[in-house]
Design a protein around this motif. Structure first.
Motif, PDB file in Angstrom:
ATOM      1  N   PHE A  13       0.513  -6.750  19.343  1.00  0.00           N
ATOM      2  CA  PHE A  13      -0.546  -7.714  19.643  1.00  0.00           C
ATOM      3  C   PHE A  13      -1.368  -8.077  18.401  1.00  0.00           C
ATOM      4  O   PHE A  13      -2.105  -9.065  18.406  1.00  0.00           O
ATOM      5  CB  PHE A  13      -1.470  -7.153  20.738  1.00  0.00           C
ATOM      6  N   VAL A  51      -3.130  -3.177  28.374  1.00  0.00           N
ATOM      7  CA  VAL A  51      -2.430  -4.412  28.020  1.00  0.00           C
ATOM      8  C   VAL A  51      -1.848  -5.047  29.271  1.00  0.00           C
ATOM      9  O   VAL A  51      -1.547  -4.371  30.245  1.00  0.00           O
ATOM     10  CB  VAL A  51      -1.285  -4.186  27.004  1.00  0.00           C
ATOM     11  N   SER A  83      -3.759 -13.855  24.560  1.00  0.00           N
ATOM     12  CA  SER A  83      -2.956 -14.665  23.655  1.00  0.00           C
ATOM     13  C   SER A  83      -3.142 -16.148  23.974  1.00  0.00           C
ATOM     14  O   SER A  83      -3.165 -16.532  25.144  1.00  0.00           O
ATOM     15  CB  SER A  83      -1.480 -14.296  23.811  1.00  0.00           C
TER      16      SER A  83
END
Length: 160
Positions: A13, A51, A83
């Protein structure tokens, strides 16, 4: 799927994390922080980090930690990152809802966001929809790269 974050997840990430802090629009993190510094702040220091993974891609993350110590350690604090390719799909909502369940499971009674940048209207609106209230405004708390000085909000929700 939301699960606890591993160090490899953070490495995966990291390009998104780095992009977000370089933009300097939502997080008061030094834009040149190293991957290791970021890992310490996001994963090692908090109680837990999680996550959201879809098709083997890490699309979002959050951490949870106590907001203060001693007699105020019943209030937690969380930070969220999604994201850019996953925005607008309800992922931040899922992460926040998950974090509230985790908070209660960890014994927290309330959640507080210490500095929500006022120009981050999507986040402010979502947090309000999820029951958070603006309990304070810090005038000119954030140097936005395009807007100049903008306010930050302290947002709070009682969970118990």
């Amino acid at each position: 799927m939301i699960r606890e974050m591993t160090q490899q997840d953070f490495v995966t990430f990291w390009p998104v994390f780095k992009e977000i802090i370089l933009q300097q629009e939502t997080y008061a993190y030094h834009p040149n922080m190293s991957q290791e510094e970021a890992y310490q702040i996001w994963c090692a220091q908090p109680l837990k980090a999680f996550v959201y993974v879809e098709n083997k891609q890490v699309l979002g993350t959050y951490y949870i930690k106590a907001n203060a110590m001693g007699p105020s350690d019943h209030i937690c604090n969380c930070g969220y990152m999604v994201s850019p390719k996953a925005r607008g799909k309800g992922l931040a909502r899922k992460l926040c809802e998950h974090s509230q369940l985790q908070a209660v499971a960890l014994g927290f009674k309330a959640m507080q966001f210490n500095s929500v940048v006022s120009s981050n209207e999507i986040a402010v609106s979502l947090w309000k929809k999820l029951g958070y209230e603006v309990i304070g405004t810090i005038p000119n708390a954030y140097r936005h790269p395009h807007l100049g000085f903008v306010d930050s909000y302290i947002m709070y929700k009682w969970l118990a």
